[in-house]
Design a protein around this motif. Sequence first.
Motif, PDB file in Angstrom:
ATOM      1  N   ILE A 205      35.260  32.766  32.438  1.00  0.00           N
ATOM      2  CA  ILE A 205      34.915  33.904  33.295  1.00  0.00           C
ATOM      3  C   ILE A 205      35.494  33.679  34.688  1.00  0.00           C
ATOM      4  O   ILE A 205      35.310  32.608  35.276  1.00  0.00           O
ATOM      5  CB  ILE A 205      33.385  34.062  33.373  1.00  0.00           C
ATOM      6  N   PRO A 206      36.209  34.678  35.216  1.00  0.00           N
ATOM      7  CA  PRO A 206      36.801  34.487  36.548  1.00  0.00           C
ATOM      8  C   PRO A 206      35.753  34.516  37.654  1.00  0.00           C
ATOM      9  O   PRO A 206      34.663  35.054  37.470  1.00  0.00           O
ATOM     10  CB  PRO A 206      37.731  35.699  36.675  1.00  0.00           C
ATOM     11  N   LEU A 207      36.104  33.937  38.783  1.00  0.00           N
ATOM     12  CA  LEU A 207      35.328  34.151  40.011  1.00  0.00           C
ATOM     13  C   LEU A 207      35.605  35.590  40.390  1.00  0.00           C
ATOM     14  O   LEU A 207      36.769  35.982  40.540  1.00  0.00           O
ATOM     15  CB  LEU A 207      35.862  33.257  41.115  1.00  0.00           C
ATOM     16  N   ASP A 208      34.573  36.377  40.534  1.00  0.00           N
ATOM     17  CA  ASP A 208      34.791  37.809  40.663  1.00  0.00           C
ATOM     18  C   ASP A 208      33.806  38.390  41.665  1.00  0.00           C
ATOM     19  O   ASP A 208      32.599  38.171  41.554  1.00  0.00           O
ATOM     20  CB  ASP A 208      34.584  38.430  39.276  1.00  0.00           C
TER      21      ASP A 208
ATOM     22  N   LEU B  78      31.156  40.680  40.221  1.00  0.00           N
ATOM     23  CA  LEU B  78      30.158  39.922  39.468  1.00  0.00           C
ATOM     24  C   LEU B  78      29.112  39.375  40.433  1.00  0.00           C
ATOM     25  O   LEU B  78      27.906  39.429  40.184  1.00  0.00           O
ATOM     26  CB  LEU B  78      30.868  38.775  38.742  1.00  0.00           C
TER      27      LEU B  78
ATOM     28  N   ASN C 100      32.481  29.099  33.482  1.00  0.00           N
ATOM     29  CA  ASN C 100      32.327  30.130  34.518  1.00  0.00           C
ATOM     30  C   ASN C 100      33.070  29.713  35.781  1.00  0.00           C
ATOM     31  O   ASN C 100      33.297  28.531  36.014  1.00  0.00           O
ATOM     32  CB  ASN C 100      30.829  30.340  34.811  1.00  0.00           C
TER      33      ASN C 100
ATOM     34  N   LYS D   5      24.401  30.445  35.164  1.00  0.00           N
ATOM     35  CA  LYS D   5      23.671  30.563  33.893  1.00  0.00           C
ATOM     36  C   LYS D   5      23.008  31.936  33.757  1.00  0.00           C
ATOM     37  O   LYS D   5      23.130  32.593  32.736  1.00  0.00           O
ATOM     38  CB  LYS D   5      22.626  29.450  33.823  1.00  0.00           C
ATOM     39  N   THR D   6      22.315  32.361  34.820  1.00  0.00           N
ATOM     40  CA  THR D   6      21.628  33.650  34.743  1.00  0.00           C
ATOM     41  C   THR D   6      22.636  34.800  34.670  1.00  0.00           C
ATOM     42  O   THR D   6      22.456  35.751  33.910  1.00  0.00           O
ATOM     43  CB  THR D   6      20.687  33.822  35.952  1.00  0.00           C
TER      44      THR D   6
ATOM     45  N   GLY E 158      22.022  23.512  38.129  1.00  0.00           N
ATOM     46  CA  GLY E 158      21.827  24.880  38.600  1.00  0.00           C
ATOM     47  C   GLY E 158      23.049  25.402  39.348  1.00  0.00           C
ATOM     48  O   GLY E 158      23.943  24.639  39.709  1.00  0.00           O
ATOM     49  N   GLY E 159      23.080  26.701  39.520  1.00  0.00           N
ATOM     50  CA  GLY E 159      24.119  27.316  40.343  1.00  0.00           C
ATOM     51  C   GLY E 159      25.461  27.479  39.658  1.00  0.00           C
ATOM     52  O   GLY E 159      26.444  27.819  40.294  1.00  0.00           O
ATOM     53  N   VAL E 160      25.518  27.245  38.343  1.00  0.00           N
ATOM     54  CA  VAL E 160      26.800  27.375  37.637  1.00  0.00           C
ATOM     55  C   VAL E 160      27.007  28.797  37.099  1.00  0.00           C
ATOM     56  O   VAL E 160      28.062  29.116  36.575  1.00  0.00           O
ATOM     57  CB  VAL E 160      26.947  26.365  36.479  1.00  0.00           C
TER      58      VAL E 160
ATOM     59  N   MET F 120      18.484  40.103  39.591  1.00  0.00           N
ATOM     60  CA  MET F 120      19.791  40.472  39.044  1.00  0.00           C
ATOM     61  C   MET F 120      19.757  41.815  38.327  1.00  0.00           C
ATOM     62  O   MET F 120      20.787  42.454  38.150  1.00  0.00           O
ATOM     63  CB  MET F 120      20.289  39.399  38.082  1.00  0.00           C
TER      64      MET F 120
END
Length: 349
Positions: A305-308, A311, A269, A115-116, A111-113, A148
Amino acid sequence: MVEEGVVRQALRTVLHPKLGKSLIDIGMISDISIQGEAVTVTLALKSYRSPLRSFLTSQIEKVVTALPGVASVQVEIAIMSREESERLFPHAPLKGVEKVSRFLAVASGKGGVGKTTVAVNVALALARQGCKVGLLDADVYGPSVPMMLGITEALDQVKGMIEPQEKYGLRIVSLGMTAGQNDAFIWRGPLVSKMLHNLLDQVQWGELDYLVIDLPPGTGDPSIAIAQALPNCLILMVTTPQDVALADVRRSIGLFHKTGQKIIGLVENMSYFLTSPSAEPIEIFGHGGGEKLSRETGIPLLGRIPLDLELRKGGDNGVPLMVSAPESSAAAVFQKIGKQILDINAAAL
Ligand SMILES: Nc1ncnc2c1ncn2[C@@H]1O[C@H](COP(=O)(O)OP(=O)(O)O)[C@@H](O)[C@H]1O
Ligand SMILES: [Mg+2]
């Protein structure tokens, strides 16, 4: 020494309690072996956890032990192939998803990667490419799709079928839309399968090009239930750069290979951080993990996908990045992933 034919004949009296037919006739006895006075019978079941396991085992033991020349009976369990189990127990077609062309489940090892985040933004990217898209939040342990997407209303029922809610052009169903959103869900295996089955069967999904499914992390019952209910479901696997070496990602990939699902791509991600659009990317969690995993497994890496910040904010305030900033560089990565999914599917047709 007892003859195999005699054992077989005795086993004809053991009936499958639901089907009312003998285990021999329906092919659930896959082997009988006899060594001296010891008989081993192999019973083929749908799963090791089949509720029939102990009942059938004791029935088999009873009738075979009663035969002359038998001193001991051992029942071994074999698992049926999907074809065998489909032949014996054909699935009723899932009514709610009759008109869905493709299923795309988003999975992860842990979890926490993100996914959602990926499921929501990829669903929106596919919708922007002109597809009709549904989003099923199957994360029974932590349904976060309503938050979300900023959905607070409960689901409606029309003529006994659940109606998805429409938002940002998606048709959405989540368990977080049926109960208080802060409730903790503690579902056990068989219940989870049943509930996920209902979300496919009793939700009026209507005509969709894609139903995107946000799976819970890992290889637990929900992932297995979806795999069994939707054998043609495609899988998108989300990882972060530092966890590609971890066993849980590989285990997750292994599960879907075992259940015959096609993993169409990896998404890495939180890959890097840009201090400004033209700056050199900072790879906070290391470099090359997704590429390495892709090389090792042969599964294509569809995007990084960048840390954003946008996002992350989008995840909290109910307006996802693909809606709030569709022209941003992070959104472009989701667009690219969506485009590749369409291309892969077009090539497979
Ligand atoms: N690329 C990213 N940049 C910034 N924040 C992110 C990114 N991906 C996910 N997050 C944030 O990390 C948290 C966990 O993401 P989430 O999608 O809920 O993960 P999962 O579904 O795998 O548990 C959320 O707060 C989300 O907004
Ligand atoms: Mg999630």
